[in-house]
Design a protein around this motif. Structure first.
Motif, mmCIF file in Angstrom:
data_model
loop_
_atom_site.group_PDB
_atom_site.id
_atom_site.type_symbol
_atom_site.label_atom_id
_atom_site.label_comp_id
_atom_site.label_asym_id
_atom_site.label_seq_id
_atom_site.Cartn_x
_atom_site.Cartn_y
_atom_site.Cartn_z
ATOM 1 N N ASP A 120 0.749 -1.537 0.172
ATOM 2 C CA ASP A 120 -0.126 0.075 0.314
ATOM 3 C C ASP A 120 1.047 1.303 0.306
ATOM 4 O O ASP A 120 0.468 2.414 -0.660
ATOM 5 N N SER A 121 1.708 1.272 0.583
ATOM 6 C CA SER A 121 2.701 2.465 1.205
ATOM 7 C C SER A 121 4.370 2.608 -0.519
ATOM 8 O O SER A 121 4.644 3.327 -0.565
ATOM 9 N N LEU A 122 4.068 1.449 -0.933
ATOM 10 C CA LEU A 122 5.098 1.114 -1.696
ATOM 11 C C LEU A 122 5.042 1.899 -2.982
ATOM 12 O O LEU A 122 4.055 1.704 -3.390
ATOM 13 N N GLN A 123 6.112 2.582 -3.486
ATOM 14 C CA GLN A 123 6.129 3.295 -4.646
ATOM 15 C C GLN A 123 6.771 3.100 -5.557
ATOM 16 O O GLN A 123 8.318 3.110 -5.573
ATOM 17 N N LEU A 124 6.294 2.237 -6.493
ATOM 18 C CA LEU A 124 7.308 1.338 -7.717
ATOM 19 C C LEU A 124 6.829 1.809 -9.137
ATOM 20 O O LEU A 124 6.680 0.829 -9.506
ATOM 21 N N PRO A 125 7.253 2.925 -9.911
ATOM 22 C CA PRO A 125 5.735 2.811 -11.030
ATOM 23 C C PRO A 125 7.033 2.450 -11.912
ATOM 24 O O PRO A 125 8.160 1.586 -11.675
ATOM 25 N N TYR A 126 6.002 1.527 -12.766
ATOM 26 C CA TYR A 126 7.126 0.680 -13.664
ATOM 27 C C TYR A 126 7.675 1.284 -14.839
ATOM 28 O O TYR A 126 8.499 0.463 -15.099
ATOM 29 N N TRP A 127 7.623 2.482 -14.847
ATOM 30 C CA TRP A 127 8.767 3.297 -15.822
ATOM 31 C C TRP A 127 10.278 3.385 -15.372
ATOM 32 O O TRP A 127 11.219 3.404 -15.911
ATOM 33 N N LEU A 128 10.723 2.709 -14.038
ATOM 34 C CA LEU A 128 12.274 2.965 -13.494
ATOM 35 C C LEU A 128 12.129 1.263 -13.859
ATOM 36 O O LEU A 128 13.002 0.833 -13.988
ATOM 37 N N MET A 129 10.945 0.362 -14.622
ATOM 38 C CA MET A 129 11.917 -1.197 -15.340
ATOM 39 C C MET A 129 13.037 -0.912 -16.562
ATOM 40 O O MET A 129 12.533 0.098 -16.976
ATOM 41 N N ASN A 130 14.131 -1.572 -16.118
ATOM 42 C CA ASN A 130 14.927 -2.042 -17.599
ATOM 43 C C ASN A 130 14.093 -2.895 -18.812
ATOM 44 O O ASN A 130 12.991 -3.159 -18.740
ATOM 45 N N SER A 131 15.173 -2.957 -19.486
ATOM 46 C CA SER A 131 14.165 -3.596 -21.083
ATOM 47 C C SER A 131 13.974 -4.876 -20.259
ATOM 48 O O SER A 131 12.339 -5.441 -20.285
ATOM 49 N N GLU A 132 14.746 -5.977 -19.135
ATOM 50 C CA GLU A 132 14.249 -7.738 -18.948
ATOM 51 C C GLU A 132 13.834 -7.599 -18.487
ATOM 52 O O GLU A 132 12.469 -8.424 -18.405
ATOM 53 N N GLU A 133 13.007 -7.096 -16.630
ATOM 54 C CA GLU A 133 12.243 -6.434 -16.187
ATOM 55 C C GLU A 133 10.887 -6.122 -16.607
ATOM 56 O O GLU A 133 9.521 -6.539 -16.590
ATOM 57 N N LEU A 134 10.757 -5.616 -17.441
ATOM 58 C CA LEU A 134 10.025 -5.248 -18.401
ATOM 59 C C LEU A 134 9.233 -5.613 -19.718
ATOM 60 O O LEU A 134 7.867 -6.668 -19.717
#
Length: 588
Positions: free
Chosen positions: A216-230
């Motif tokens: 609920d409190s973790l802020q981890l927007p997808y655009w921080l991902m690199n190519s492999e994670e995406l």
């Protein structure tokens, strides 16, 4: 006076055999002659070889009078030299010759071996063989290098980890020793069962801040991902057209990053800059619908209203309708190169974007309800290092993270921390300074996301943690790997660990695996792994003067490793209100 128990019978680099003087001597000194205890063997001068007991063998023969005659042989392994009976030198391994006297290493000798000096000044725990003596280790070598903590369920693993980390940040007996001068240590814990929050929660007057990030409190927007994670999140690598999915998804992401970040001169697939996943979805869906006009002079995607698409960037705006396929001369049009190819890809994107469990990744928002943008990158990084709320300890509660994105979550956070440490070290080195922000990443239950097998589901997290294991120490980032199944954890990670703490291990495969990881001079001590009491552990490594069995102090406050309260009798079995609360929480 040291107690003489026998003489050297034979000597070799791999083993020293001592013959005990007789049954009476053996019976009187049984406590000091157990496996893992130490002997002090004369070298014919003022020096003594210190050896650890590996094996004890007793034989029983009948004498002339018919009575049994016992004889005992002790096999031990040299681990160092007590020079002039004063200082211990682990590097010197001069071996005694036969007939030299062997003694039990008394308390005074143990004190000399384990006493604090200029380097070994950090008390880790009490020696199991002498509870009055602390095992002193080199704190710098221990915490600046990688640590492995292993032990079966119930062996006291969580308490051991909490005790070590509390000593790092200055917590002792519910008190904050650094209340008036916060130290610069940074501990980030991947807590898969939410055990450690209790261990670092003190009363308000102690002025100790804990940063706890949950789903609920973790802020981890997808655009921080690199190519492999995406690609791990959105693309199935086993699909026949996965290479086309990767190429077009990459192209769409880069285009969208350029659209939303005009001030960044060189945008790449891995640049941590904002892009809209909804717009990328629309782009892929339009590619999946695309029809190419084939009339003279067209040869471009053609919309239902007859317009030709000269720049596919308009695909970001909305999902368009295209002209139908036609072979007629006046309306000739054929399917685009990816028409119908991305049906499963589009369905997968739709499902991910609609999954409310993934909101911390795909729909992370600021307190004002707005999505995070590139300019928020600094604040997003601060939450992991503790600078957002000035906390020495940051706990990432993974208990609520959906299993299918656990690997990606671990990978993303650990990679961001590694990149921060890397770039900060480079900045400091450019100014002739050293990295003064030490960070320790604690991987609790590591076998859950950095397994030994190369399964695609764990590839992202395994790659990120292995990179830290191989390179992190150079940039002030150390790793503590914690697992109850060490034989199931990536071999690459354990191979980079310089210090080991092994609590009780009951599984044969895990015992054998840990023995192979330990240095040769610790082989004997590993024989007691299945018999250790809760909280007892074998400690070996660069930071330890010699392998030892210690009893770890109980952390105060303790981690909550037991979440079920067992009553002596069954009472209030299933009240409707409780059951309703459980179901409501489950649905959320």
């Amino acid at each position: 006076m040291p107690i003489k128990i026998g003489s050297v019978l034979s000597c070799a680099p791999e083993a020293i055999v001592v013959m005990v003087d007789g049954l009476e001597i053996f019976e009187k000194n049984k406590e000091g002659l157990q496996v893992g205890r130490f002997l002090k063997i004369a070298q014919g001068n003022l020096d003594f070889t210190i050896a650890t007991i590996r094996n004890i063998k007793g034989t029983n023969n009948l004498g002339l009078d018919g009575r049994p005659i016992w004889s005992f042989q002790i096999e031990c392994q040299a681990i160092g030299t007590l020079v002039e009976d004063k200082t211990f030198d682990r590097g010197s391994l001069l071996l005694p010759v036969p007939t030299e006297h062997a003694f039990i290493a008394e308390a005074d000798t143990l004190d000399k071996i384990f006493s604090a000096d200029g380097e070994h000044d950090f008390p880790l725990g009490k020696l199991s063989m002498n509870k009055t003596i602390d095992l002193m280790i080199d704190g710098n070598r221990f915490f600046s290098k990688h640590i492995a903590v292993v032990g079966s369920t119930g062996s006291g693993k969580s308490c051991t980890v909490a005790s070590v980390l509390q000593s790092v940040v200055g917590i002792s007996q519910n008190k904050n020793k650094n209340k008036n001068a916060r130290n610069n240590s940074h501990v980030l814990i991947f807590d898969i069962h939410d055990e450690y929050t209790a261990a670092f929660t003190l009363l308000k007057e102690e002025s100790f801040t804990l940063s706890r990030l949950d789903i609920d409190s973790l802020q981890l927007p997808y655009w921080l991902m690199n190519s492999e994670e995406l690609e791990s999140m959105f693309i199935e690598s086993n699909e026949a057209n996965s290479h086309n999915q990767v190429s077009q998804f990459k192209h769409a992401v880069v285009l969208n990053k350029e659209k939303h970040n005009p001030k960044i001169t060189e945008v790449t697939y891995d640049t941590p800059a904002y892009f809209s996943i909804d717009e990328v979805y629309r782009y892929i869906e339009n590619l999946n619908r695309e029809v190419i006009g084939r009339l003279v002079g067209e040869d471009k995607p053609k919309l239902a209203d007859g317009r030709l698409v000269t720049d596919r960037k308009i695909y970001f705006d909305k999902i368009h309708d295209f002209v139908p396929n036609s072979t007629a001369k006046e309306s000739k049009a054929t399917s685009g190169p990816f028409n119908g190819e991305f049906n499963r890809f589009v369905s997968r994107l739709e499902a991910k974007l609609a999954d409310k469990r993934l909101r911390f990744l795909l729909n992370a928002k600021k307190p004002d309800g707005q999505p995070h943008v590139t300019e928020d990158f600094e604040a997003l990084m601060k939450q992991f290092i503790g600078y957002l709320d000035l906390a020495n300890v940051t706990i990432v509660d993974l208990s609520g993270v959906p299993f299918e994105v656990l690997s990606i979550t671990v990978s993303l956070i650990s990679r961001l921390v590694f990149d921060f440490c890397f770039h900060y070290s480079k900045l400091q080195h450019a100014q002739g300074k050293l990295n003064d922000i030490p960070v320790m990443l604690v991987c609790e239950e590591a076998h859950n996301y950095v397994p030994r097998n190369d399964h695609a589901a764990y590839r992202a997290s395994r790659k990120s943690i292995e990179r830290i294991a191989k390179e992190g120490r150079k940039y002030g980032l150390s790793l503590m790997v914690v697992s109850q199944r060490p034989s199931e954890v990536s071999e690459t990670i354990f191979a980079q660990c310089s210090n080991f703490m092994s609590l009780r291990l009951t599984n044969d495969a895990d015992q054998s695996y840990v023995r192979r990881l330990f240095p040769d001079n610790a082989n004997a001590i590993t024989e007691i792994l299945p018999n250790l009491a809760p909280g007892e552990c074998v400690v070996v490594g660069d930071a330890v003067l010699l392998p030892a069995v210690i009893k770890m102090p109980l952390p105060v406050p303790e981690p909550h490793s037991q979440s079920v309260k067992v009553h002596k009798e069954w009472r209030e079995p299933w009240r409707d209100v409780v059951f309703a609360q459980v179901i409501e929480r489950w649905r959320k």
